[in-house]
Design an enzyme around this catalytic site. Sequence first.
Site, mmCIF file in Angstrom:
data_model
loop_
_atom_site.group_PDB
_atom_site.id
_atom_site.type_symbol
_atom_site.label_atom_id
_atom_site.label_comp_id
_atom_site.label_asym_id
_atom_site.label_seq_id
_atom_site.Cartn_x
_atom_site.Cartn_y
_atom_site.Cartn_z
ATOM 1 N N TYR A 68 0.844 -1.197 0.000
ATOM 2 C CA TYR A 68 0.000 0.000 0.000
ATOM 3 C C TYR A 68 0.877 1.245 0.000
ATOM 4 C CZ TYR A 68 -3.799 -3.203 1.210
ATOM 5 O OH TYR A 68 -4.718 -4.223 1.204
ATOM 6 N N ASN A 89 -12.779 -0.555 -4.928
ATOM 7 C CA ASN A 89 -12.546 -0.920 -6.321
ATOM 8 C C ASN A 89 -13.807 -1.566 -6.898
ATOM 9 O OD1 ASN A 89 -11.630 -1.874 -8.785
ATOM 10 N ND2 ASN A 89 -10.181 -3.327 -7.926
ATOM 11 N N CYS A 97 -6.729 -5.308 -7.422
ATOM 12 C CA CYS A 97 -6.461 -4.810 -6.067
ATOM 13 C C CYS A 97 -5.843 -5.897 -5.192
ATOM 14 C CB CYS A 97 -7.721 -4.237 -5.432
ATOM 15 S SG CYS A 97 -9.170 -5.301 -5.491
ATOM 16 N N HIS A 98 -6.005 -7.152 -5.575
ATOM 17 C CA HIS A 98 -5.409 -8.249 -4.787
ATOM 18 C C HIS A 98 -3.885 -8.216 -4.839
ATOM 19 C CE1 HIS A 98 -5.834 -9.947 -8.861
ATOM 20 N NE2 HIS A 98 -4.743 -10.661 -8.564
ATOM 21 N N GLU A 122 -1.128 -16.715 -9.309
ATOM 22 C CA GLU A 122 -0.161 -15.908 -10.050
ATOM 23 C C GLU A 122 1.285 -16.204 -9.676
ATOM 24 O OE1 GLU A 122 -1.123 -11.734 -10.000
ATOM 25 O OE2 GLU A 122 -3.212 -12.094 -10.533
#
Length: 126
Positions: A68, A89, A97-98, A122
């Site tokens: 952040y 979001n 946003c993850h 990912e």
Amino acid sequence: MDVTIFDTEVTIDESLVEESPDEIRTQVGEYESGERTRFDLTVRYPDSYTGRVMQAMAEIPYGEVKTYGEVAAGIDSGARAVGSACARNPVPLVVPCHRIVRHDGIGNFAYPGLKEQLLALEGAEV
């Protein structure tokens, strides 16, 4: 509209995406199965602070994370404000946003447990 990923229903504001709900669902399915690493959808970002944060989120590549604080520094803001914008979001998954995490761990997400699953999909190091 709602889409399902890893047995979790996620709400996406399709009014901010130019493509059809069917196309959004198709691309989310391809992402979940590992066939897609980038959404090819046209997002209209709100003309607001949340929109600025969304644009910064959209620049974080697949498999990478930023804190952040790192996102905040890039837009001359504060980490808590970025966190609040992430929570607002309107197009999660599509605008990732993850991929924004706390400096000391994962952080919160509107869909419990899903952030961890998405980051694992990912191959992101947290």
